[in-house]
Scaffold this active site. Structure first.
Site, short mmCIF file in Angstrom:
data_model
loop_
_atom_site.label_atom_id
_atom_site.label_comp_id
_atom_site.label_asym_id
_atom_site.label_seq_id
_atom_site.Cartn_x
_atom_site.Cartn_y
_atom_site.Cartn_z
N ARG A 1 58.74 -20.96 -36.96
CA ARG A 1 59.27 -20.80 -35.60
C ARG A 1 58.42 -21.65 -34.66
NH1 ARG A 1 63.17 -19.13 -37.72
NH2 ARG A 1 64.20 -17.12 -37.51
N GLU B 1 63.55 -24.50 -27.80
CA GLU B 1 64.73 -24.89 -28.57
C GLU B 1 65.96 -24.54 -27.74
OE1 GLU B 1 65.28 -23.39 -32.57
OE2 GLU B 1 63.25 -23.99 -33.12
N HIS C 1 66.35 -27.20 -36.30
CA HIS C 1 66.45 -25.84 -36.84
C HIS C 1 67.64 -25.71 -37.81
CE1 HIS C 1 65.13 -21.48 -35.91
NE2 HIS C 1 65.52 -21.60 -37.17
N1 LIG Z 1 63.51 -22.96 -40.30
C1 LIG Z 1 64.39 -22.12 -40.73
O1 LIG Z 1 65.59 -22.38 -40.73
C2 LIG Z 1 63.93 -20.79 -41.28
C3 LIG Z 1 64.73 -20.15 -42.23
C4 LIG Z 1 64.28 -18.94 -42.73
C5 LIG Z 1 63.11 -18.37 -42.29
N2 LIG Z 1 62.35 -19.02 -41.35
C6 LIG Z 1 61.08 -18.41 -40.89
O2 LIG Z 1 60.26 -18.14 -42.01
C7 LIG Z 1 59.63 -16.88 -41.83
C8 LIG Z 1 59.16 -16.33 -43.17
O3 LIG Z 1 60.27 -15.96 -43.95
P1 LIG Z 1 60.10 -15.10 -45.31
O4 LIG Z 1 61.46 -14.78 -45.78
O5 LIG Z 1 59.16 -15.78 -46.23
O6 LIG Z 1 59.39 -13.79 -44.71
P2 LIG Z 1 58.62 -12.62 -45.50
O7 LIG Z 1 59.05 -12.58 -46.93
O8 LIG Z 1 58.77 -11.42 -44.65
O9 LIG Z 1 57.07 -13.10 -45.49
C9 LIG Z 1 56.37 -13.29 -44.33
C10 LIG Z 1 54.95 -13.69 -44.69
O10 LIG Z 1 54.26 -14.04 -43.47
C11 LIG Z 1 53.04 -13.31 -43.44
N3 LIG Z 1 52.65 -13.07 -42.06
C12 LIG Z 1 53.22 -12.24 -41.15
N4 LIG Z 1 52.54 -12.28 -39.98
C13 LIG Z 1 51.53 -13.16 -40.17
C14 LIG Z 1 50.47 -13.62 -39.37
N5 LIG Z 1 50.31 -13.21 -38.10
N6 LIG Z 1 49.59 -14.50 -39.89
C15 LIG Z 1 49.71 -14.92 -41.18
N7 LIG Z 1 50.70 -14.53 -42.00
C16 LIG Z 1 51.59 -13.64 -41.51
C17 LIG Z 1 53.29 -12.04 -44.21
O11 LIG Z 1 52.02 -11.50 -44.58
P3 LIG Z 1 51.88 -10.19 -45.51
O12 LIG Z 1 52.37 -10.65 -46.88
O13 LIG Z 1 50.41 -9.87 -45.52
O14 LIG Z 1 52.75 -9.16 -44.90
C18 LIG Z 1 54.14 -12.57 -45.35
O15 LIG Z 1 53.32 -13.11 -46.36
C19 LIG Z 1 60.72 -16.06 -41.11
O16 LIG Z 1 60.16 -14.98 -40.40
C20 LIG Z 1 61.33 -17.08 -40.18
O17 LIG Z 1 60.63 -17.10 -38.96
C21 LIG Z 1 62.74 -20.22 -40.85
#
Ligand SMILES: NC(=O)c1ccc[n+]([C@@H]2O[C@H](COP(=O)([O-])OP(=O)(O)OC[C@H]3O[C@@H](n4cnc5c(N)ncnc54)[C@H](OP(=O)(O)O)[C@@H]3O)[C@@H](O)[C@H]2O)c1
Length: 331
Positions: free
Chosen positions: A247, A275, A294
C-alpha cells in the site's frame, strides 16, 4: 430455519454467481450498484472498489459478516464499523501479486523500463546505457569489461517485509533464483517445522543495510503507516531496489522521491500515496522508478478464487463452523 441471506454484487458474471450451490439454506440476493431501497442481508460480499461499496452500504440492513473479495480490507472495516465481522479473501491475490513482484524485480534488474524507453526512440543503444545506469546507481567507477547491460537476481540478498500468504508465495517464486532471503513480520518466530525464521518489524532498521532488494507486502495499518522514510532509505545499500506491492502510505512519498532523485536507490511500485497519482506529481518523473497503477492483484483468475473463498465462508456460517480470515471480529 430462515435461509442465510447472502448479498453479492449484481454485476458479478452469472458463471461466478453459479459457484454458490443451490441450497434451501441460502438465499442469494444480487445487490445493484445504486440500490433504491433498503436491502436486508446477513452476509455481504461487497464490490472490490471502495467507491462502489460506500454507495451500497447505507442501504443495507442486518449485515453480520462482510466478506471482502480482496486481501486488503482497510476501507471496508472503516465503512461497516465495529459491529460487523470483516473477513478478507486471503490467498485470492497471492499468485497474481507475487508474479507482479517477480516481474517488477526482474524488470528493474534487467533495465527493461530503460530499454523500453530506448525502443520508443528507435535507439539500439545497448551497451553504454546499461553501464551508465549501473555505475551511477552503485557508485561504481571501475571500468566494466565488457560494458554491463543488465544485472542478475541470482545470489541477491532479499528482505521480505510482511510474511503472510503473499510474502510466502513470493518466497516460493524467488527460491529457484538462489537468493538469500530474510523475512520480517509483526512478530518474530524461530525456524521450526512450521517455517523459516521470521524477524520482528522492530528489527527492520538493523536488517536494511544487508538488503539489496526490499519487498513490502504487509497491510497498511497505524503501525505500518510511513514505515519506510528517509532514515530507512539511508540505511539501504547504495543502489538497493525497493518493491512496494503493498500500500502506498507504507512509504513516505517525499522521502521516496528524495531517495530516487539523489540516486540512492531504485524502486518499483504498484501502489502510491496518493492514489491515483495526479498527472503533475513529481513521482512520475523520478529516475530509476517503475510505476504500475495498482494492478498487481488483477488477473482473470482472481475473481473465481475470491468467490470460491466466499462460497466456503457461507458454507461455514450455515454449518455453524468458525469463519476463516477474520480481520475484525464484530463487537
Ligand atoms: N498491490 C496489490 O494489488 C495488492 C494485492 C493484494 C494484497 N496487497 C497488499 O498486500 C498485503 C499483504 O497481503 P497478504 O495476503 O499476504 O496478507 P496476510 O496473509 O494477512 O499477511 C500479512 C503479513 O504482514 C505482516 N504484518 C502486519 N503488520 C505488520 C507490520 N506493522 N510490520 C511488519 N509486518 C506486518 C503480518 O505479520 P504476522 O505474520 O506477524 O501477523 C503478516 O506476516 C495486503 O494487506 C494488501 O495491503 C496488495
Amino acid at each position: 430455519m430462515a435461509p442465510l441471506k447472502v448479498g453479492y454484487p449484481a454485476a458479478l458474471p452469472a458463471e461466478l454467481a453459479a459457484l454458490f450451490p443451490a441450497s434451501a439454506e441460502i438465499e442469494l440476493i444480487p445487490i445493484p450498484a445504486n440500490p433504491q431501497s433498503e436491502i436486508a442481508i446477513d452476509f455481504w460480499i461487497p464490490p472490490p472498489a471502495a467507491a462502489l461499496g460506500e454507495k451500497i452500504w447505507p442501504h443495507l440492513r442486518g449485515v453480520k459478516t462482510a466478506q471482502s473479495m480482496m486481501a486488503g480490507t482497510e476501507w471496508l472495516t472503516k465503512l461497516v464499523g465495529p459491529h460487523v465481522t470483516v473477513c478478507n479473501a486471503q490467498g485470492a491475490h497471492s499468485i497474481s501479486t507475487a508474479e507482479w513482484t517477480m516481474a517488477a524485480i526482474l524488470s528493474m534488474l534487467k533495465y527493461l523500463p530503460l530499454y523500453r524507453d530506448l525502443q520508443q526512440q528507435s535507439e539500439w543503444c545497448s551497451r553504454k546505457q546499461g553501464s551508465a545506469v549501473y555505475a551511477a546507481l552503485h557508485q561504481d567507477t571501475r571500468p566494466q569489461f565488457p560494458p554491463i547491460m543488465q544485472e542478475e537476481l541470482h545470489g541477491k540478498r532479499v528482505l521480505i517485509v510482511g510474511y503472510g500468504d503473499i510474502g510466502k508465495t513470493i518466497e516460493r517464486m524467488l527460491t529457484p533464483f538462489a537468493v538469500e532471503i530474510t523475512r520480517i513480520a509483526r512478530t518474530a518466530r524461530g525456524a521450526s517445522a512450521a517455517g523459516p525464521e521470521v524477524h520482528a518489524v522492530a528489527e527492520l532498521d538493523a536488517l536494511l543495510p544487508h538488503a539489496e532488494i526490499v519487498i513490502l507486502i504487509l497491510p497498511h495499518t497505524a503501525e505500518s503507516h510511513g514505515l519506510i522514510g528517509a532514515k530507512q532509505f539511508a540505511l539501504m545499500p547504495q543502489g538497493a531496489l525497493l518493491v512496494n506491492a503493498a500500500r502506498g502510505p507504507i512509504v513516505q512519498t517525499e522521502a521516496l522521491i528524495e531517495a530516487l532523485q539523489s540516486g540512492r536507490i531504485r524502486a518499483a511500485v504498484d501502489v502510491t500515496d496518493p492514489e491515483p497519482l495526479p498527472a503533475d506529481h513529481p513521482l512520475w518523473k523520478s529516475q530509476n522508478l517503475l510505476i504500475t497503477p495498482h494492478v498487481a492483484g488483477s488477473t482473470p483468475q482472481f475473481s473465481p478464487r475470491a468467490i470460491r473463498i466466499a462460497v466456503e465462508q457461507v458454507r461455514r456460517v450455515v454449518a455453524g463452523e468458525p469463519l476463516r480470515f477474520i480481520v475484525q471480529q464484530a463487537q
